[in-house]
Design an enzyme around this catalytic site. Structure first.
Site, short mmCIF file in Angstrom:
data_model
loop_
_atom_site.label_atom_id
_atom_site.label_comp_id
_atom_site.label_asym_id
_atom_site.label_seq_id
_atom_site.Cartn_x
_atom_site.Cartn_y
_atom_site.Cartn_z
N HIS A 296 0.86 -1.18 0.00
CA HIS A 296 0.00 0.00 0.00
C HIS A 296 0.90 1.24 0.00
O HIS A 296 1.71 1.43 0.90
CB HIS A 296 -0.88 -0.06 1.26
CG HIS A 296 -1.90 1.01 1.38
ND1 HIS A 296 -3.12 0.98 0.73
CD2 HIS A 296 -1.91 2.15 2.13
CE1 HIS A 296 -3.83 2.04 1.07
NE2 HIS A 296 -3.12 2.77 1.91
N ASP B 256 0.98 5.13 0.34
CA ASP B 256 0.22 6.29 0.80
C ASP B 256 0.85 7.57 0.29
O ASP B 256 1.92 7.99 0.75
CB ASP B 256 0.25 6.33 2.34
CG ASP B 256 -0.71 5.34 2.95
OD1 ASP B 256 -1.90 5.38 2.57
OD2 ASP B 256 -0.29 4.55 3.81
N MET C 111 0.83 11.52 0.03
CA MET C 111 0.28 12.69 0.74
C MET C 111 0.96 13.95 0.23
O MET C 111 2.18 13.97 0.07
CB MET C 111 0.56 12.56 2.24
CG MET C 111 0.06 11.27 2.85
SD MET C 111 0.47 11.20 4.60
CE MET C 111 -0.04 9.52 4.98
N MET D 151 -3.79 10.58 -1.35
CA MET D 151 -4.35 11.60 -0.45
C MET D 151 -3.81 12.94 -0.91
O MET D 151 -2.98 13.58 -0.26
CB MET D 151 -3.93 11.28 1.01
CG MET D 151 -4.68 10.08 1.57
SD MET D 151 -3.91 9.40 3.04
CE MET D 151 -2.64 8.40 2.28
N MET E 171 -11.71 4.79 5.36
CA MET E 171 -10.69 5.26 6.31
C MET E 171 -11.22 5.11 7.73
O MET E 171 -12.29 5.60 8.05
CB MET E 171 -10.36 6.73 6.05
CG MET E 171 -9.53 7.01 4.81
SD MET E 171 -7.95 6.16 4.69
CE MET E 171 -7.12 6.68 6.18
N ASP F 270 -8.50 0.99 6.20
CA ASP F 270 -7.16 1.56 6.38
C ASP F 270 -7.14 2.50 7.57
O ASP F 270 -7.90 3.47 7.61
CB ASP F 270 -6.81 2.32 5.08
CG ASP F 270 -5.42 2.92 5.08
OD1 ASP F 270 -4.62 2.63 5.98
OD2 ASP F 270 -5.15 3.70 4.13
C1 DX5 Z 1 -3.15 7.12 6.81
C2 DX5 Z 1 -2.74 6.11 5.77
C3 DX5 Z 1 -2.63 4.72 6.29
C4 DX5 Z 1 -1.61 4.55 7.36
C5 DX5 Z 1 -1.81 3.22 8.01
O1 DX5 Z 1 -3.39 8.33 6.21
O2 DX5 Z 1 -3.66 6.09 4.72
O3 DX5 Z 1 -2.39 3.81 5.23
O4 DX5 Z 1 -0.29 4.63 6.88
O5 DX5 Z 1 -1.01 3.16 9.14
P1 DX5 Z 1 -1.57 2.59 10.51
O6 DX5 Z 1 -1.99 1.16 10.25
O7 DX5 Z 1 -0.39 2.69 11.44
O8 DX5 Z 1 -2.73 3.43 10.93
ZN ZN Z 2 -3.57 4.45 3.14
#
Ligand code: DX5
Ligand code: ZN
Length: 216
Positions: A34, A36, A38, A69, A138, A174
Site C-alpha cells: 500500500h 500512501d 500525501m 491523499m 478510512m 485503512d
Molecule cells: C493514513 C494512511 C494509512 C496509514 C496506516 O493516512 O492512509 O495507510 O499509513 O497506518 P496505521 O496502520 O499505522 O494506521
Molecule cells: Zn492508506
C-alpha cells in the site's frame, strides 16, 4: 487465493531501510504493497511521490495499491502510468467529484477505487458502485500512521458491505488496524486490510498474515 488480502503500508516502514521493509513484506506473504501518497494540502503531511513508487515498485513482484491523499487536479496524472494496479482517490479531494478521475484510472487499465474519510457518509458512494473495483473506508483521519482505530468505522464497513451486494468490489479498510481489532474489521465486511505501524512492529508478521489468510 485467500479471501481476505493484506496490504502493509510502506509509509509506516523505516524509509532508511526500504530493502529490509520489502524483504519483510515478501517473507510475510503480503498480497499487496500500500503506497500512501500525501501532498501536504489534502492532508497535513507529506509522504512521497511518483519517483519513489516507480523506483521501489520496479524492484518487487508484490502488486501495488496506490492511495492518493492529494488534491486530484492535476496531481493524478503522474500515477496513471505506474506499475501499481489499484489506484484509489478520495471522494473529498476535488471540487467536481471523482467521476472524471475514475474514468482516467479505468482508461489507464487500472482498477479504480474511491476512499471516504471518517466524516463522509457511505451513501455518497452509491452513484459510483457500478464503475469502481475498490472502496477504501478510512478508519482514522488520513495523514498519519500509528493513530487509533475509530470504533464507529465498524458500522460504516457493515453499511458499505451491504451496499456492495453481489458486485465485484473489494472493501478495503485503512487506519489503526492491529492484532486487537482485525477480526472485527473482517467480520464487519472488509476483505482487504491495510496494516501500517502494527505490521512493522509485529513480532511475527508472517504468522499474522497467515492467520488472516486462513479466515474463510
Ligand atoms: C493514513 C494512511 C494509512 C496509514 C496506516 O493516512 O492512509 O495507510 O499509513 O497506518 P496505521 O496502520 O499505522 O494506521
Ligand atoms: Zn492508506
Amino acid at each position: 487465493m485467500p479471501r481476505v488480502k493484506v496490504a502493509p503500508s510502506i509509509f509506516a516502514a523505516d524509509f532508511a531501510d526500504m530493502p529490509g521493509a520489502f524483504r519483510l513484506l515478501h517473507d510475510a506473504g503480503a498480497d499487496c504493497v500500500h503506497y500512501d501518497v500525501m501532498d501536504g494540502r489534502f492532508v497535513p503531511n507529506i509522504s512521497f511521490g511518483p519517483k519513489f513508487i516507480e523506483d521501489v515498485s520496479a524492484k518487487t513482484e508484490i502488486p501495488g495499491d496506490t492511495h492518493l491523499m492529494i488534491d486530484l487536479s492535476p496531481g493524478i496524472d503522474a500515477y496513471l502510468g505506474q506499475k501499481p494496479s489499484y489506484i484509489t482517490v478520495h471522494y473529498e479531494a476535488s471540487a467536481e467529484g471523482p467521476d472524471k478521475y475514475i474514468d482516467m484510472i479505468t482508461r489507464a487499465g487500472k482498477t479504480a477505487g474511491i476512499s471516504i474519510k471518517p466524516g463522509t457518509s457511505p451513501e455518497t458512494l452509491a452513484p459510483y458502485l457500478d464503475r469502481i473495483g475498490l472502496i477504501l473506508i478510512m478508519s482514522v483521519e488520513p495523514g498519519f500512521s500509528g493513530q487509533k482505530f475509530m470504533p464507529a468505522s465498524l458500522g460504516r464497513i457493515e453499511t458499505v458491505r451491504k451496499m456492495i451486494g453481489g458486485r465485484d468490489i473489494l472493501l478495503q479498510v485503512d487506519g489503526g488496524v492491529c492484532r486487537e481489532n482485525y477480526r472485527d474489521v473482517i467480520a464487519a465486511g472488509a476483505d482487504f486490510i491495510v496494516i501500517g505501524s502494527a505490521f512493522f512492529k509485529d513480532k511475527d508478521p508472517a504468522g499474522w498474515v497467515n492467520e488472516i489468510h486462513l479466515i474463510g
